[in-house]
Design a protein around this motif. Structure first.
Motif: not given
Length: 702
Positions: A500, A502, A625, A628, A631-632
């Protein structure tokens, strides 16, 4: 109609209006002109009223005798000389059609009706007694006799009797259309007159107050009230009138009222101080003056009463329209009515969500605004409150690393250990995500239950079925929405995408770990990533040297295609790649709470430097991780809820209502009206009819 005839008819007109209003409504909503009699106990106000009527008809005794307001309408009738006695009688509003020819019986009925609502003690009740007396000996008048103002409770009187009586008196004399007849004994200082104090409170300019001085014959010898009666002491626009009532001895001796009135007239005509104003004193003059003043007052106030009546008619028509028409619809009209109410209900539901409702609350967030608040404040805050490594210890990380290598020694921190540790942490996001679903569902249910309106309240069964149907739709959508949100979490756990853009990456994480290590030990020389990797290596020294030599040249990993598919390149990434540059450009990576840092620091004291580096690296990667995925989830869960629950319910609500409830077999049941609504509509219709009749009566004299 001549002006004189019109004036003479004004009091009967008001009496007629009063009868209409009290018979239908029970309250004087028109504020009709009347004379309100106010006085303290033993001031002689009851005797004044009996003198005006010319009959003994009021209860007598000690303490408070008048314990309910008595609205007394005096109606002058022309008598036939052959039946004078039959022309004089009384009627009570609470006993319609029954005539009382005995004034002793009238007194007993007043006592019975008073006790019925006010009880047998000395308490008072605000509901008035309406008495109408027809007699050729009276002038047209409307009088209100109120309980005498008292200061000290006697016997079983309530302790707050003074407060009760004053509140009741103020309720009547505060009405701007009422004339105040303030009765005060002449042998009492005017400064202490309760009736005048109360009158001045509501009529500060004394424009509608008439003063009555009683017991003039009981004043100290050598004193008189001429200055008061002349208006020089306490000026009233309508002045003071002096009267002489029967004494207690006269009452005990059954002295007739005719004899009493003759004695009163003789008193004023023969008294040296009052002789000059005797024509303006006495009960006869008082009755005549009240009659003329009340007529003039009515003539002055009728236009305002008519205007108020028109306002009340308009308000009552609106109220009646809100209740809807009576159940006179046919089978053909039932369907359109139900469809109209369904559409309005569904429209209100949608408008509340969209924020376009005409009845938006200003006190609290509701509807769509509340859903937005749940998404962007409550849900996001709950996600941010999750610490992804709060439940992990160094021992947990070490165990995962060792278990993931099996019987072999690994060169580097294995990827499987990272997967094993990060997946359970991702599941921490499920609880706040499901709570978000529940909060939105609860808000939609609240909106559904608040979609009723006055037109729909007529039909409680229909309203209940509408709410139940939409609630069932929401309940059906709750399961799929909840399951989909769970699947979003499981999808994130199914594949850990370390590529990913980010994601921090191991190289950046290691650099971050080394920075923290140098902060702990400022004397330690700086280490390169290669040196850090060497410390993590579990191979033989020779092999380690080879690995280090291959890592010392950072560019060799960037440019050698043979290394790109190795675990080292996959997990640590190449330092020169765009991904690594983005990662290194970040600050210090995901932060750890002070409490968590203290806990880890305590555990780290028992680890070797190599073990600590391994653990810190894994924890950094987990935090990166997790951020990430968080946020999703913060983005995907609200979208899922809006699509599967909110928007679906908005779009399907009306169709579901029609399909479930628009059936001819249900029409009769759904249109069942609440009995209270039926009674309220009937009462409203009667009130409107009364107001219209009253308007017609007023129109005849204006």
């Amino acid at each position: 109609m001549s002006q004189q005839t019109s004036l003479e008819d004004l009091i009967p007109v008001v009496n007629k209006l009063q009868d209409l209003v009290f018979n239908t409504i029970g309250l004087d909503t028109l504020d009709l002109p009347q004379v309100v009699v106010v006085g303290s106990q033993s001031s002689g106000k009851s005797s004044v009223l009996e003198n005006i009527v010319g009959r003994d008809f009021l209860p007598r005794g000690t303490g408070i005798v008048t314990r309910r307001p008595l609205i007394l309408q005096l109606v002058h009738v022309e008598s036939d000389s052959s039946s004078v006695e039959l022309a004089e009688y009384g009627e009570f509003l609470h006993i319609p059609g029954q005539q009382f020819y005995s004034f002793d019986e009238i007194r007993r009925e007043i006592e019975r009706e008073t006790a019925r609502l006010a009880g047998a003690n000395k308490g008072i009740n605000k509901l008035p007694i309406n008495l109408k007396i027809f007699s050729p000996h009276v002038l047209n008048l409307t009088l209100v006799d109120l309980p005498g103002v008292t200061k000290v409770p006697i016997g079983d009187q309530p302790t707050d009797i003074e407060k009760q009586t004053k509140e009741l008196v103020l309720e009547y004399i505060s009405k701007p259309n009422s004339l105040i007849l303030a009765v005060t004994p002449a042998n009492q200082d005017l400064v202490n007159s309760e009736s005048l104090k109360l009158a001045r409170h509501v009529d500060p300019k004394s424009k509608r107050t008439i003063g009555v001085l009683t017991k003039l014959d009981l004043m100290d010898r050598g004193t008189n009230a001429l200055e008061i009666l002349s208006g020089n002491v306490y000026p009233l626009k309508l002045g003071f009138i002096g009267v002489v009532n029967r004494s207690q001895q006269d009452i005990q001796d059954s002295k007739s009222l005719d004899d009493s009135l003759s004695a009163e007239r003789l008193f004023f005509e023969s008294h040296p101080a009052y002789r000059s104003i005797s024509h303006k004193c006495g009960t006869s003059y008082l009755a005549k003056m009240l009659n003329q003043t009340l007529m003039a007052h009515i003539r002055e106030r009728l236009p305002d009463i008519k205007a108020r009546l028109n306002t009340l008619i308009g308000q009552t028509e609106q109220e009646l329209a809100a209740f809807g028409k009576t159940q006179d619809w046919t089978e053909q009209s039932q369907g359109p009515l139900i469809l109209h109410l369904m559409t309005k209900f569904a429209g209100t539901f949608v408008a509340s969500i969209d924020g376009s409702s005409s009845e938006i609350s200003t006190k609290e967030l509701c509807g769509g605004a509340r859903i937005y608040h749940i998404f962007n404040n409550i849900f996001v805050a709950s996600l941010n409150d999750i610490d992804p490594i709060a439940s992990l210890s160094y021992q947990d990380v070490l165990t995962a690393i060792r278990n993931s290598t099996g019987p072999r020694a690994s060169l580097f921190v294995p990827e499987l250990a990272f997967d094993l540790l990060v997946k359970p942490q991702i599941r921490l996001l499920e609880q706040p995500a499901q709570r978000c679903v529940e909060l939105v569902y609860e808000e939609l249910m609240k909106i559904c239950h608040n979609c009723g309106h006055q037109e729909l309240e007529r039909f409680p069964r229909l309203q209940s079925r509408l709410i139940d149907t939409v609630s069932a739709l929401l309940n059906e959508r709750l399961g799929p929405t909840s399951n989909y949100v769970t699947s979003l979490i499981e999808i994130e756990r199914a594949y850990i995408n370390t590529n990913h853009p980010d994601f921090m990456g191991a190289a950046s994480a290691m650099a971050n770990v080394l920075d923290e290590s140098r902060d702990r030990d400022a004397k330690a020389p700086p280490k390169s990533i290669a040196e850090a990797v060497e410390e993590l290596s579990l191979s033989k020294p020779a092999a380690s040297d080879d690995s280090v030599s291959s890592l010392d040249d950072e560019n060799s990993l960037d440019h050698d295609p043979a290394h790109r598919d190795t675990f080292l390149n996959y997990f640590f990434g190449s330092s020169g790649s765009d991904k690594e540059k983005r990662s290194r450009g970040r600050a210090a990576g995901p932060s750890i709470s002070e409490k968590q840092a203290e806990r880890l620091e305590l555990e780290a004291s028992e680890l070797s430097q190599r073990e600590r580096l391994e653990c810190d690296l894994i924890l950094k990667l987990i935090s990166s991780y997790f951020a990430i995925v968080r946020e999703t989830i913060a983005d995907q869960v609200p979208k899922a809820i809006m699509h599967l629950l909110v928007n679906f319910s908005k779009e399907k609500a009306q169709n579901r209502l029609v399909s479930d409830l628009y059936k001819e077999t249900l029409f009769a049941e759904l249109l069942y009206e609440d009995e209270n609504i039926v009674q309220e509509r009937k009462k409203c219709q009667q009130t409107l009819s009364t107001y219209k009749q009253a308007a017609k009566v007023i129109t005849e004299v204006i």
